[in-house]
Design an enzyme around this catalytic site. Structure first.
Site, PDB file in Angstrom:
ATOM      1  N   ARG A 178      35.949  30.128 -28.402  1.00 20.00           N
ATOM      2  CA  ARG A 178      35.331  31.411 -28.328  1.00 20.00           C
ATOM      3  C   ARG A 178      35.018  31.964 -27.068  1.00 20.00           C
ATOM      4  NH1 ARG A 178      30.098  30.392 -31.173  1.00 20.00           N
ATOM      5  NH2 ARG A 178      29.605  32.793 -30.504  1.00 20.00           N
ATOM      6  N   SER A 203      26.783  28.772 -35.313  1.00 20.34           N
ATOM      7  CA  SER A 203      26.803  27.666 -34.289  1.00 20.34           C
ATOM      8  C   SER A 203      25.523  27.016 -34.079  1.00 20.34           C
ATOM      9  CB  SER A 203      26.981  28.471 -32.927  1.00 20.34           C
ATOM     10  OG  SER A 203      27.114  27.622 -31.866  1.00 20.34           O
ATOM     11  N   ASP A 209      31.518  22.696 -33.947  1.00 21.93           N
ATOM     12  CA  ASP A 209      30.883  23.718 -33.079  1.00 21.93           C
ATOM     13  C   ASP A 209      31.341  23.926 -31.623  1.00 21.93           C
ATOM     14  OD1 ASP A 209      28.929  25.879 -32.709  1.00 21.93           O
ATOM     15  OD2 ASP A 209      28.049  24.285 -31.508  1.00 21.93           O
ATOM     16  N   HIS A 243      14.062  25.913 -32.120  1.00 24.41           N
ATOM     17  CA  HIS A 243      15.301  26.268 -31.298  1.00 24.41           C
ATOM     18  C   HIS A 243      15.021  27.608 -30.612  1.00 24.41           C
ATOM     19  CE1 HIS A 243      19.430  26.345 -29.847  1.00 24.41           C
ATOM     20  NE2 HIS A 243      19.370  27.894 -30.203  1.00 24.41           N
ATOM     21  N   LYS A 290      24.013  22.863 -35.760  1.00 26.92           N
ATOM     22  CA  LYS A 290      23.499  21.682 -34.923  1.00 26.92           C
ATOM     23  C   LYS A 290      22.074  21.679 -35.505  1.00 26.92           C
ATOM     24  CE  LYS A 290      24.377  23.784 -30.945  1.00 26.92           C
ATOM     25  NZ  LYS A 290      25.345  24.812 -31.038  1.00 26.92           N
TER      26      LYS A 290
END
Length: 443
Positions: free
Chosen positions: A168, A183, A161, A82, A187
């Site tokens: 947010r 967050s 999320d 990621h 995922k």
């Protein structure tokens, strides 16, 4: 349990127990708690922070708030990668087939781009016919058959999320390390990965502007991984200038094909080899980063990485003829060359502004759901530290909207600073965080 008690407890700096966090997330996901009370809790977290145990509990509560992907029937250690987002960050398109060719299954659920950061799904859709929505059965079948599968992020994955991030965004609580870390990791965990490699971008073109904050975020995510039994490694990489030379969807596919063919931009290749070697170590295919890098370089040189990319594209119904002939990809009807107004040395390239220019040309979205021009974007012709002559090409702009060109050219020229004296090129690799902590040198 009562929401007011949980808000007050966090407001006063006390540590929440895992059952309290689980109840809070489940109640908010099921719309039993209104936005204004959840916003109050988020602000309390913003100011008071969270312990490692709280952050891990929040991560797992969000990961388990919807569907989770079970990849246990796929042999091998599944490793996901990621990136925290950047400009000309084409690494997934290169890394996924490269690491899969080395025998490590790479299963990814990716998103679309927003703002100046590109989305892997948008890039893949630049390949004619490519299917970015797979059923769970198709996803697992392709992963078993090819060692690689990439599909669009499902709204059913970690829905808590999605709700929290939207809240947010409108309550000035985005810049909270525990909230960012949970967050991202929620995922990744819900998507079924056994182990995770993170590319934490640092600099003007990244969310984290300085190394100190990036290290804090990396440590938080690695610690979450430890606490929930997912080995995680984070590599810090510079985003002071665009990573690759291409910014835009079709253009980045072309650059990925070029690099998988054994050529390509050195900085992009270096980041891919660094991240890929960590993925091979976590996947049990290499003992050291050096050994992993040697394997990956051999796969690039032999053509096996490109062959795996072809398998991957064909497996998701994409037209593989574009791999041998990238000119068949969508191309913009308008091209404008941006040149240097003076001779000298490229002292800085503002990556975020370059990304903004690409967005304005049509390559990115200013708001969710906006249509984009898959052919639009920028190809850079300069790097920080490079000497350029007056009127030398700095970049080419691509678009199908003539009204965008002139302003985009001015903005891009402003993003590139040229000075009389030579400058040192900033370091590309800024360190690594693993279970042992932060190391400022990578092997």
């Amino acid at each position: 349990m009562h929401i007011l008690d949980i808000i007050a407890k966090k407001r006063d700096g006390a540590e929440l127990a895992a059952p309290e966090i689980e109840w809070l997330i489940n109640a908010y996901t099921n719309e039993e708690i209104p936005d204004y009370q959840m916003a109050a809790w988020l602000m309390a977290v913003f100011f008071r922070g969270m312990t490692d145990q709280e952050t891990a509990a929040l991560t797992m509560a969000m990961a388990q708030s919807g569907d989770t992907v079970d990849l246990s029937q796929v042999p091998g250690i599944k490793v996901d990668k990621h990136s925290t987002g950047g400009v000309a960050d084409t690494t997934t398109l290169i890394l996924a087939p490269l690491v899969a060719a080395a025998g490590v299954p790479v299963a990814k659920m990716s998103g679309r781009g927003l703002g100046f950061t590109g989305g892997t799904i948008d890039k893949l859709e630049a390949i004619p016919g490519f299917r970015t929505t797979l059923s769970r059965e198709e996803f697992i079948r392709n992963l078993k058959k090819y060692n690689i599968a990439i599909t669009g992020q499902s709204n059913a994955i970690a829905p808590a999320d999605g709700k929290l991030y939207a809240l947010r965004d409108v309550t000035a609580t985005v810049e909270s390390i525990p909230l960012i870390a949970s967050s991202i990791m929620s995922k990744k965990i819900a998507s079924g990965a056994d182990k995770i490699v993170l590319d934490v971008k640092v600099g003007k073109g990244a969310f984290m502007k300085n190394r100190e904050d990036a290290v804090k975020l990396a440590k938080a995510m690695v610690r979450i991984g430890q606490l929930v039994d997912r080995d995680t490694v984070a590599v810090l990489t510079s985003m002071e200038e665009p990573l690759g030379m291409a910014i835009g969807n079709s253009l980045e596919i072309m650059e990925a094909i070029d690099l998988l063919s054994g050529r390509g931009e050195p900085s992009l290749k270096e980041v891919c080899l660094t991240l890929g070697s960590q993925m091979l170590m976590l996947g049990g295919k290499a003992e050291t980063p050096t050994a992993g890098r040697t394997q990956l370089e051999a796969l690039l040189d032999s053509g096996q990485a490109l062959a795996k990319f072809k398998e991957f594209v064909a497996g998701q119904s994409g037209d593989i003829t574009v791999i041998a002939n990238p000119g068949q990809l969508l191309s913009a009807c308008l091209v404008k060359e941006v040149t240097a107004s003076a001779q000298g040395y490229v002292a800085a390239i503002n990556a975020s502004q370059v990304g903004y220019v690409a967005m304005r040309l049509g390559a990115g979205r200013e708001y969710k759901g906006q249509n984009i021009d898959l052919a639009a974007g920028i190809v850079m012709h300069c790097r920080v530290g490079q000497r350029v002559g007056r009127e030398q090409a700095l970049a080419n702009l691509y678009t199908n909207d003539e009204s965008r060109l002139e302003q985009a050219a001015v903005l891009l020229q402003q993003a590139i600073r040229i000075e009389d004296k030579p400058v040192n090129k900033p370091p590309l690799l800024l360190g690594l965080v693993d279970k042992h902590g932060f190391q400022d040198r990578l092997e």
